[in-house]
Design a protein around this motif. Structure first.
Motif, PDB file in Angstrom:
ATOM      1  N   ALA C 207       0.837  -1.202   0.000  1.00  0.00           N
ATOM      2  CA  ALA C 207       0.000   0.000   0.000  1.00  0.00           C
ATOM      3  C   ALA C 207       0.870   1.249   0.000  1.00  0.00           C
ATOM      4  O   ALA C 207       0.583   2.223  -0.706  1.00  0.00           O
ATOM      5  N   ALA C 208       1.951   1.224   0.787  1.00  0.00           N
ATOM      6  CA  ALA C 208       2.840   2.376   0.857  1.00  0.00           C
ATOM      7  C   ALA C 208       3.517   2.622  -0.488  1.00  0.00           C
ATOM      8  O   ALA C 208       3.528   3.749  -1.000  1.00  0.00           O
ATOM      9  N   ALA C 209       4.057   1.538  -1.059  1.00  0.00           N
ATOM     10  CA  ALA C 209       4.736   1.673  -2.350  1.00  0.00           C
ATOM     11  C   ALA C 209       3.764   2.194  -3.401  1.00  0.00           C
ATOM     12  O   ALA C 209       4.104   3.070  -4.206  1.00  0.00           O
ATOM     13  N   ASP C 210       2.538   1.678  -3.369  1.00  0.00           N
ATOM     14  CA  ASP C 210       1.535   2.072  -4.355  1.00  0.00           C
ATOM     15  C   ASP C 210       1.243   3.570  -4.276  1.00  0.00           C
ATOM     16  O   ASP C 210       1.211   4.256  -5.297  1.00  0.00           O
ATOM     17  N   VAL C 211       1.040   4.075  -3.065  1.00  0.00           N
ATOM     18  CA  VAL C 211       0.661   5.480  -2.948  1.00  0.00           C
ATOM     19  C   VAL C 211       1.835   6.401  -3.273  1.00  0.00           C
ATOM     20  O   VAL C 211       1.661   7.458  -3.856  1.00  0.00           O
ATOM     21  N   ILE C 245       9.981  -2.837  -3.730  1.00  0.00           N
ATOM     22  CA  ILE C 245       8.865  -2.771  -4.679  1.00  0.00           C
ATOM     23  C   ILE C 245       8.963  -1.486  -5.480  1.00  0.00           C
ATOM     24  O   ILE C 245       8.793  -1.489  -6.705  1.00  0.00           O
ATOM     25  N   LEU C 246       9.287  -0.384  -4.798  1.00  0.00           N
ATOM     26  CA  LEU C 246       9.385   0.899  -5.485  1.00  0.00           C
ATOM     27  C   LEU C 246      10.477   0.881  -6.542  1.00  0.00           C
ATOM     28  O   LEU C 246      10.295   1.360  -7.655  1.00  0.00           O
ATOM     29  N   SER C 247      11.632   0.305  -6.193  1.00  0.00           N
ATOM     30  CA  SER C 247      12.715   0.340  -7.175  1.00  0.00           C
ATOM     31  C   SER C 247      12.380  -0.569  -8.349  1.00  0.00           C
ATOM     32  O   SER C 247      12.780  -0.299  -9.485  1.00  0.00           O
TER      33      SER C 247
END
Lengths: 142, 152, 339
Positions: C207-211, C245-247
């Motif tokens: 959820a954090a990466a998504d937002v 996930i972000l990278s």
């Protein structure tokens, strides 16, 4: 402070083990002199049983009290040892009430009674009643 | 509407997951559990020597005393710290049962004695009692049957 | 249609009231908080009442520091984790302020901040109080085991922060303005298939990466526009997973820019295991430490991403995986906007 407490508890519990395993050797005493022969016989039999170490035999006219300690390695077979001994005793002394126990408490009490008997500072009547008490303790269930 | 659950990221989650240190926990549990049992044995010996209990009958009072000790420790807020350190070592002996009962009782004191303490005291320990009784029933049944059939 | 809310008038944070428990008093950031209770009960009879009293204390403090009376505040937006938001609702009973209860679990602080900014930017309100709170023992009682129960927690477990963080949000023209709310991206509920309630960080990571990813896409900002990207309570495991996930999705954030309140708030204390959690975790750190730094000019602009696990004690016993939410709010020290 907490560590000190733990050390004290540990040491005292380890030392308390020593009380349990202090060897007393074979002891036997009679309440009625007529049973002298019986106890020597039993003592011999117990001596031959290699699984046991401390033993106490106390004999009165109509009852026998035998308590013993089993060597640690043979404790798994305690039931078998008790069965063998009981069979032998029943066979040898069919007229007597036999109390056989490996319980530490019974051993402790019997040994105290033995000491009193061997020092002769207990009357026959007292000794009998004490023996009865030990037997009732043995038969007590949880 | 798209599927909301994304089944991916297994690799990411497992890469950073922290496993419980199993061997270390086992050793700690062994040592602490052993110490608790040694204390229990000490209590048994004391009961045998100074009170009219035999090895047979000393079990029940020993259990009561150990549970009482764990209740005191729970009340003083020490048992949960011990539990975090020792894990199964402090949960498996009967002291863990005492802790489960008392901690629930303390926790729900604010809801009153009847609905709070009374209703929640066996919140954690209740399943131990239920499954203890159930499995004891079946074991006894099996034993009775075996004796009846002459196997034992 | 843009999915990032851009607040043209730049609503400002005017004052903050932060309270914590005895454990928070030992935090390396304690000097940024105002009030600490001596014990978990804060002179009340239950943990829930203690939480309520901490919220009241924070609201009173922020009103005082913002030099306003209750009647000048148009709305109170509060949330927590306890059944039916009772601590927040009960605390609101003490104040003559219109109240809205919020629930985004540990993301409540940023949900409240984004909504307050929207209310002010839209002209519906002049001044809004918003905040979030949690109480370690009350949460343990509701979600896990009794406080004194000697169960062993795995190293992935987190320590719920005791405390309440409340801020007064107003117009950017207010002389007390400390920092300005620029943009907000409201998160989508994501589920990464974690069902272990002792591993919330991992559950919340997606959820954090998504937002964060969506914030950069929709607002047009880049990582370089921010001094820090601060997540709420992902703690060690969740924080690393989010970064990975972000990278993978093409957003790389350097380590020194990517902070987590849950990892910071208690320093390196071993008893908190993976880190801190709870609505108060992000509220205390963002409204305490980061607001002070923004005000002092040590930071120009931060992206604050509070993350919340939307589970209930029932849902995890029924073996459901944990859906999570995260909201991102960009806060800046400059009224002018572009830094």
């Amino acid at each position: 402070m907490k560590k000190g407490l733990i050390v004290v508890i540990l040491i005292s519990s380890i030392l308390s083990g020593c009380v349990l395993f202090e060897e007393k050797g074979a002891s036997h005493a009679v309440i009625h002199t007529s049973q002298e022969e019986t106890i020597t016989q039993i003592a011999e039999r117990l001596e031959d049983t290699k699984e046991l170490y401390d033993t106490v035999v106390i004999a009165a006219d109509s009852s026998l009290l035998i308590s013993y300690k089993v060597k640690h390695l043979y404790r798994f077979d305690m039931k078998g040892i008790e069965k063998d001994l009981e069979a032998w005793l029943k066979d040898q002394y069919p007229d007597q009430e036999i109390t056989l126990s490996s319980d530490y408490k019974i051993f402790l009490e019997s040994f105290q009674l033995f000491e009193k008997l061997s020092q002769k500072n207990i009357s026959e009547k007292e000794a009998l009643s004490e023996m009865k008490k030990i037997i009732s303790l043995k038969n007590e269930l949880t | 509407m798209s599927q909301q659950k994304e089944p991916l990221f297994q690799a990411e989650t497992s890469r950073h997951d922290k496993k419980r240190p199993l061997v270390k926990n086992c050793i700690k549990a062994f040592v602490v559990g052993g110490i608790i049992c040694t204390i229990g044995q000490l209590v048994t010996v004391l009961l045998i020597i100074y009170f009219p209990f035999t090895e047979q009958t000393a079990g029940n009072p020993t259990v009561s005393i150990m549970v009482f000790l764990s209740m005191l420790l729970t009340g003083f807020g020490l048992y949960n710290k011990l539990g975090q350190f020792a894990g199964a070592g402090s949960a498996v002996p009967v002291t863990g049962f005492g802790n489960a009962v008392v901690s629930a009782a303390i926790e729900h004191r604010s809801e009153g004695l009847v609905l709070g303490v009374g209703g929640n005291i066996f919140k954690l320990a209740g399943s131990v009692i239920v499954y203890g009784v159930v499995s004891a029933f079946f074991l006894a049944l099996i034993k009775t049957l075996l004796i009846q059939w002459g196997v034992l | 249609m843009t999915k990032t809310w851009i607040f043209e008038s730049k609503p400002a944070i005017l004052s903050a009231g932060i309270s914590g428990g005895p454990f928070e008093k030992e935090s390396p950031f304690a000097k940024h908080f105002d009030f600490f209770s001596d014990d978990l009960y804060n002179e009340e009879k239950s943990f829930e009442k203690a939480q309520r009293s901490l919220i009241e204390k924070s609201i009173t403090n922020s009103l005082e520091k913002g030099q306003v009376t209750e009647s000048e505040v148009d709305a109170l937006l509060m949330g927590d984790l306890i059944n039916q938001l009772t601590p927040s609702g009960f605390a609101a009973r003490q104040f003559d302020i219109p109240y809205l209860g919020l629930f985004s679990a540990c993301a409540t602080s940023m949900q409240g901040l984004a909504l307050s900014a929207a209310l002010i930017d839209g002209g519906y309100c002049e001044k809004v109080l918003t905040g979030a709170s949690s109480h370690n023992a009350a949460v343990e009682k509701q979600f896990r085991y009794p406080t004194e129960y000697g169960g062993q927690k795995p190293p992935t477990a987190q320590w719920t922060v005791t405390g309440a963080g409340v801020v007064l949000v107003g117009k950017s023209t207010d002389p007390l303005a400390q920092a300005y709310i620029e943009k907000a991206t409201i998160g989508r509920v994501r589920d990464i298939n974690v069902s272990d309630p002792f591993n919330m960080g991992a559950a919340m990571s997606l959820a954090a990466a998504d937002v964060i990813e969506r914030h950069f896409i929709h607002s047009g900002d880049t990582v370089d526009d921010y001094d820090f990207i601060v997540t709420g309570d992902l703690a060690e495991i969740g924080h690393s997973i989010t970064k990975d996930i972000l990278s993978e999705r093409g957003v790389s954030i350097p380590d020194e820019k990517f902070l987590d309140c849950g990892k910071m708030i208690y320093g390196n204390r071993p008893e908190v295991l993976a880190g801190a959690s709870g609505p108060a975790c992000s509220a205390l750190m963002i409204y305490g430490y980061f607001l002070d730094e923004l005000k002092a000019g040590n930071m120009k602009r931060i992206l604050s991403v509070a993350t919340g696990a939307l589970l209930s004690p029932l849902s995890f016993q029924q073996k459901e995986t944990i859906p999570c939410i995260a909201h991102a709010v960009a806060i800046t020290s400059h009224k002018g906007g572009v830094v």
